[in-house]
Design a protein around this motif. Structure first.
Motif, PDB file in Angstrom:
ATOM      1  N   LYS A  11       0.798  -1.227   0.000  1.00 39.43           N
ATOM      2  CA  LYS A  11       0.000   0.000   0.000  1.00 39.43           C
ATOM      3  C   LYS A  11       0.833   1.281   0.000  1.00 39.43           C
ATOM      4  CE  LYS A  11      -2.412   3.488   0.512  1.00 39.43           C
ATOM      5  NZ  LYS A  11      -1.337   4.212  -0.100  1.00 39.43           N
ATOM      6  N   PRO A  12       1.864   1.437   0.836  1.00 37.54           N
ATOM      7  CA  PRO A  12       2.581   2.722   0.829  1.00 37.54           C
ATOM      8  C   PRO A  12       3.340   3.009  -0.460  1.00 37.54           C
ATOM      9  CG  PRO A  12       3.023   1.470   2.838  1.00 37.54           C
ATOM     10  CD  PRO A  12       2.357   0.540   1.886  1.00 37.54           C
ATOM     11  N   LEU A  13       3.464   2.022  -1.334  1.00 37.39           N
ATOM     12  CA  LEU A  13       4.241   2.196  -2.558  1.00 37.39           C
ATOM     13  C   LEU A  13       3.404   2.737  -3.712  1.00 37.39           C
ATOM     14  CD1 LEU A  13       6.420  -1.029  -2.320  1.00 37.39           C
ATOM     15  CD2 LEU A  13       6.959   1.292  -1.552  1.00 37.39           C
ATOM     16  N   LEU A  31       7.878  -7.839 -10.969  1.00 41.98           N
ATOM     17  CA  LEU A  31       8.978  -8.161 -10.065  1.00 41.98           C
ATOM     18  C   LEU A  31       8.580  -8.238  -8.600  1.00 41.98           C
ATOM     19  CD1 LEU A  31      11.643  -5.806 -11.724  1.00 41.98           C
ATOM     20  CD2 LEU A  31      11.418  -8.283 -12.050  1.00 41.98           C
ATOM     21  N   GLY A  32       7.297  -8.190  -8.312  1.00 43.69           N
ATOM     22  CA  GLY A  32       6.856  -8.294  -6.939  1.00 43.69           C
ATOM     23  C   GLY A  32       7.110  -7.024  -6.144  1.00 43.69           C
ATOM     24  N   LEU A  33       7.089  -7.154  -4.839  1.00 43.67           N
ATOM     25  CA  LEU A  33       7.279  -6.000  -3.961  1.00 43.67           C
ATOM     26  C   LEU A  33       8.602  -5.272  -4.219  1.00 43.67           C
ATOM     27  CD1 LEU A  33       5.740  -4.617  -1.574  1.00 43.67           C
ATOM     28  CD2 LEU A  33       7.249  -5.916  -0.048  1.00 43.67           C
ATOM     29  N   PRO A  34       9.712  -5.981  -4.495  1.00 46.62           N
ATOM     30  CA  PRO A  34      10.959  -5.259  -4.793  1.00 46.62           C
ATOM     31  C   PRO A  34      10.846  -4.358  -6.021  1.00 46.62           C
ATOM     32  CG  PRO A  34      11.421  -7.554  -4.293  1.00 46.62           C
ATOM     33  CD  PRO A  34       9.925  -7.431  -4.418  1.00 46.62           C
ATOM     34  N   GLY A  35      10.113  -4.800  -7.043  1.00 46.75           N
ATOM     35  CA  GLY A  35       9.940  -3.967  -8.226  1.00 46.75           C
ATOM     36  C   GLY A  35       9.192  -2.689  -7.920  1.00 46.75           C
ATOM     37  N   ALA A  36       8.127  -2.792  -7.136  1.00 46.74           N
ATOM     38  CA  ALA A  36       7.360  -1.602  -6.763  1.00 46.74           C
ATOM     39  C   ALA A  36       8.203  -0.662  -5.910  1.00 46.74           C
ATOM     40  CB  ALA A  36       6.096  -2.002  -6.006  1.00 46.74           C
ATOM     41  N   ALA A  37       9.000  -1.224  -4.991  1.00 48.73           N
ATOM     42  CA  ALA A  37       9.839  -0.398  -4.112  1.00 48.73           C
ATOM     43  C   ALA A  37      10.918   0.325  -4.909  1.00 48.73           C
ATOM     44  CB  ALA A  37      10.467  -1.265  -3.034  1.00 48.73           C
TER      45      ALA A  37
END
Length: 322
Positions: A108-110, A180-186
Motif C-alpha cells: 500500500k505505501p508504494l 517483479l513483486g514488492l521489490p519492483g514496486a519499491a
C-alpha cells in the motif's frame, strides 16, 4: 514449481486488492511509518550535502554526476533488498491468508491514488473560495511557481498533475509489482521519488541540481516509459474511445513520458491543458471548468479499477494454472 507459482499468484492478487481497499478507506500511513518518506529523507540528506550552491556551479561537473549515480544506486539496492527480504519472509513462512494481508500492507505505501485524487479536488474546492486559496492548494501538488497563475491555469495544472501522477503514483508501481513483486514496486517508487527531488535543471531551493539529478531523471524516464503508455490504454479503455492525434500532442512536452497521460486526459475530456511558455496540449479544446476537474477524477478512478483488473489477470497468467 507451477503449484507454488500459482499459490504465490493468488497471494499477490489478494494483496493487490487489499492494498487498494486500504488506500480507498484509510489512505496513507503516518509519515514515520511511510517508506517513501524514508526514501525522501535519504535523498534530501544527500542532496543538501552534494548539490552545489550557485557560486560553485560548473558547466560540466562529472564528480557530482557520479556521486548522484552512486548514491542513487545505493538507495535503489537498499530499497530492493529490504523489499525482497520482507516479501520472502511473508510468502515463505506464513499461511496464504496471512501472507496476503501482510503483503498488502507492505504494498500500500508504494502507491497512492486516494491522496492524489483528494489533493486535486481540494484545489477545485479552494478555487471556489478564492484564486489565492486555489494557488496555495496547488502549491502542495506542483513544484513550479504558482503565484502568477490565473484561475484557468491553476485548474489546468491540477488536471495535469492528476493525469501525470496517475501513472507515477499508481500504474507504474503496480506494473513493476506485477513483473517483479514488492521489490519492483519499491525500486520504482525510489526512482520516482529521486526524480521528483533531484530531477531538475538549474537552481531550486538555493542549489543547482543539473548534474546531481541527471542519473535520477534518466532512470525514472526508463522505468516509466512503458507504464506511461499503458496508462493511456487504461484511460482509453474506460472512456470507450481512443484519443485522436495522441502521439502528436504527447510529444509537445519536454518529458518523454508525462505528455502521454496528460495528452490522453486532455483529449478524452476535451479540454485545453498548458504550461505557460512550455507546451499546450489539445490547443483547440475548451477552457477547463470546475466540472472537468471532477470528470478527470472520475476517469482516473475508473482507470485505477481497470489497472487492478488487468494486473490481477497478468499475475495469474504469468504464473500459469496449477
Amino acid at each position: 514449481m507451477p503449484a507454488l507459482s500459482f499459490a504465490y499468484a493468488l497471494v499477490a492478487v489478494a494483496a493487490l486488492w487489499l492494498a487498494l481497499a486500504i488506500d480507498r478507506w484509510l489512505g496513507e500511513p503516518t509519515a514515520r511509518l511511510h517508506p517513501v518518506v524514508w526514501m525522501g529523507q535519504y535523498l534530501g540528506w544527500i542532496g543538501s550535502h552534494i548539490a552545489p550552491e550557485p557560486r560553485k556551479v560548473k558547466r560540466v561537473d562529472l564528480p557530482v554526476f557520479f556521486i548522484g549515480a552512486l548514491t542513487w544506486c545505493l538507495g535503489g539496492v537498499a530499497a530492493w533488498c529490504v523489499a525482497q527480504l520482507l516479501q520472502s519472509l511473508v510468502t515463505l513462512y506464513l499461511p496464504a491468508w496471512a501472507a496476503a494481508v501482510l503483503l498488502g500492507l507492505l504494498l500500500k505505501p508504494l502507491f497512492a491514488w486516494r491522496m492524489l485524487r483528494d489533493e486535486v479536488l481540494a484545489v477545485e474546492a479552494a478555487l471556489a473560495v478564492s484564486l489565492d486559496a486555489g494557488r496555495a492548494q496547488l502549491a502542495r501538488l506542483v513544484s513550479r511557481d504558482v503565484s502568477a497563475l490565473s484561475e484557468r491555469e491553476v485548474r489546468e495544472s491540477a488536471i495535469e498533475s492528476l493525469s501525470e501522477n496517475l501513472n507515477d503514483s499508481l500504474v507504474a508501481p503496480l506494473f513493476w509489482f506485477v513483473l517483479l513483486g514488492l521489490p519492483g514496486a519499491a525500486l520504482y517508487r525510489f526512482a520516482n521519488t529521486a526524480d521528483a527531488m533531484w530531477g531538475y535543471r538549474g537552481l531550486r531551493n538555493g542549489r543547482d541540481w543539473t548534474w546531481l539529478g541527471k542519473w535520477a531523471a534518466r532512470a525514472d524516464d526508463v522505468l516509466s516509459w512503458l507504464p506511461a503508455r499503458i496508462t493511456v490504454l487504461l484511460l482509453a479503455s474506460v472512456a470507450w474511445q481512443w484519443p485522436r492525434d495522441l502521439g502528436r500532442e504527447a510529444r509537445r512536452t519536454p518529458s518523454p513520458n508525462s505528455g502521454w497521460p496528460m495528452a490522453a486526459m486532455a483529449l478524452l475530456v476535451g479540454v485545453r491543458l498548458a504550461k505557460p511558455g512550455v507546451y499546450t496540449l489539445n490547443g483547440e479544446g475548451r477552457k477547463a471548468a470546475a466540472e472537468d476537474t471532477w470528470r478527470t477524477a472520475v476517469l482516473g478512478g475508473r482507470a485505477v479499477l481497470a489497472t487492478a483488473v488487468f494486473a490481477s489477470v497478468a499475475i495469474v497468467a504469468m504464473a500459469g494454472w496449477p
